[in-house]
Design an enzyme around this catalytic site. Structure first.
Site, mmCIF file in Angstrom:
data_model
loop_
_atom_site.group_PDB
_atom_site.id
_atom_site.type_symbol
_atom_site.label_atom_id
_atom_site.label_comp_id
_atom_site.label_asym_id
_atom_site.label_seq_id
_atom_site.Cartn_x
_atom_site.Cartn_y
_atom_site.Cartn_z
ATOM 1 N N GLU A 127 6.206 -1.003 -6.393
ATOM 2 C CA GLU A 127 5.431 -2.010 -6.814
ATOM 3 C C GLU A 127 5.774 -3.291 -6.788
ATOM 4 O O GLU A 127 4.974 -4.425 -6.468
ATOM 5 C CB GLU A 127 4.876 -1.589 -8.457
ATOM 6 C CG GLU A 127 4.300 -0.408 -8.717
ATOM 7 C CD GLU A 127 5.356 0.914 -8.869
ATOM 8 O OE1 GLU A 127 5.065 1.860 -9.012
ATOM 9 O OE2 GLU A 127 6.606 0.613 -8.422
ATOM 10 N N GLU A 175 4.393 -0.204 5.600
ATOM 11 C CA GLU A 175 5.506 -0.745 5.978
ATOM 12 C C GLU A 175 5.998 -0.581 7.306
ATOM 13 O O GLU A 175 6.197 -1.182 8.179
ATOM 14 C CB GLU A 175 6.976 -0.666 5.060
ATOM 15 C CG GLU A 175 6.441 -1.416 3.795
ATOM 16 C CD GLU A 175 7.518 -1.263 2.701
ATOM 17 O OE1 GLU A 175 7.969 -2.156 2.091
ATOM 18 O OE2 GLU A 175 8.162 -0.078 2.628
#
Length: 422
Positions: A62, A339
């Site tokens: 997060e 990512e």
């Protein structure tokens, strides 16, 4: 029900605090800043006068996801400070890595969810807005924010069918909490529909902010140095692996005779680094660790490289040829594959990706990811792709295009937040 919930928290505090000290044996961060968890903030350097924005990011994932939004908030409100709160020390460490050089960003732990502790928190910082990342909805946080007239936005929101069913078992707690939200910015239409079922009044689909995370140049440079250390061997990165997955991956590695492939394992939780290292050695595999390898080239007999550092995920992805994203071989819901996609790496995921269902399915549909059934299938697909440079290159380009075309969630989220900030 909320009174019963609050009393339960007070009765649970002694074992909860004891658990912090027990966990602190492997991860010392759990023994730090305990006063903040109880509502005392004398150690946080806030003057009490500067207007302050509050963003809560529970842990590592997060916190990384919040980076584009925090950067946008700091740019839009140059006279404000920003308080970034967490529940885990790894989340806090990640926040320090990302924003430690930004003097306008303060950090703290969120207090335990009792009305008294949350009330002390709100009186200490008087935030102009509360921005909760992804799934963090606490009944007393919501009730106290309502009491102190602090607007609450749940952003980058995701809610699985499983979590919805659990929340609906306690409607007087979680439906009431959802109803107190000023707005919700959901990742997908499915997430939005489930949050509406929970009772949130103003729900929008904005996409995932994680698509707006830009690989830092410093991390790409570290990745290039790592790649040079690895030499000519192809590298499979198994990242964000969880307890039980490393055993499956290592056992499957023993079944394939490919010493020309270097396996890089990056466990999700740092307290497990030593345990994973022991697993590798117990199987007779030669191991190198990021924490001790320095900048020297790896010996040719090293079969496993352990990524035992925090905040370097982009570097690890940059240094590999192919990435497997963990938490998905076992029914744990999976982790963020964006990512790896963002740095142009082909991605493998296991069968369990319910926490990131839309992102996983969209990446697969775009040709940037492949789903595998188990650890043996993981290695089968890995070997096929690592032996085929052309196919791997095309798949990496498709993964990067997938990541780029879903951007813009930060801008859409900011358009919802700005009218709420006092």
């Amino acid at each position: 029900m909320r009174l019963i919930y609050s009393l339960a928290w007070w009765f649970a505090l002694p074992p909860v605090l004891l658990r912090l000290f027990v966990r602190g044996r492997k991860e010392p961060g759990y023994r730090l800043h305990i006063a903040e968890r109880l509502g005392f903030y004398g150690g946080v350097p806030y003057d009490g006068k500067t207007p302050l924005l509050w963003v809560h990011a529970v842990s590592v994932g997060e916190t990384r996801a919040a980076q584009p939004l925090i950067d946008a908030l700091l740019a839009a409100y140059p006279t404000h400070q920003l308080l970034l709160t967490h529940m885990t020390p790894t989340g806090r460490a990640t926040g320090k890595d990302l924003f430690g050089k930004q003097p306008r960003v303060l950090q703290s732990f969120l207090p335990y969810d009792t009305g008294w502790m949350v009330g002390r928190f709100l009186r200490a910082f008087q935030p102009r807005i509360c921005v909760l990342m992804e799934t963090e909805v606490w009944p007393n946080v919501m009730a106290q924010c309502t009491r102190y007239d602090v607007p609450v936005a749940l952003v980058n929101a995701r809610l699985s069918e499983r979590s919805l069913k659990k929340a609906l078992k306690f409607p007087s707690l979680f439906v009431e909490a959802a109803a107190a939200m000023s707005c919700v910015a959901a990742q997908t239409e499915s997430d939005a529909q489930r949050v509406k079922q929970l009772g949130a009044p103003d729900v929008h689909v904005t996409g995932s902010i994680k698509f707006d995370v830009t690989p830092p140049a410093e991390m790409l440079q570290r990745g290039a140095l790592l790649r040079a250390q690895f030499g000519q061997r192809k590298v499979l990165a198994c990242a964000n692996t969880r307890d039980g997955e490393e055993t499956l991956i290592l056992d499957a590695l023993l079944a394939v005779n490919r010493p020309d492939i270097l396996l890089m394992i990056v466990p999700r939780h740092p307290q497990r680094f030593d345990d994973v290292a022991q697993m590798v050695r117990a199987r007779g595999l030669s191991l190198a660790r990021r924490s001790t390898a320095g900048n020297t080239s790896l010996d040719a007999d090293v079969r496993v490289f352990l990524g035992d550092s925090m905040g370097e995920m982009f570097a690890y992805y940059s240094a590999c040829d192919l990435a497997f994203v963990g938490g998905s071989l076992l029914p744990l819901g999976g982790h963020n594959l964006i990512e790896a996609s963002a740095v142009g790496k082909p991605v493998l995921v296991g069968p369990h990706t319910f926490n990131f269902a839309d992102a996983a399915e969209n990446a697969i549909a775009a040709g940037g990811a492949i789903r595998v059934a188990n650890a043996a299938s993981l290695w089968q697909q890995a070997i096929r792709l690592l032996d085929d440079d052309a196919a791997r290159h095309v798949m990496g380009l498709k993964a990067q295009h997938f990541a780029q075309q879903h951007g813009g969630a930060t801008r859409r989220t900011m358009s919802l937040l700005m009218p709420l900030i006092k």
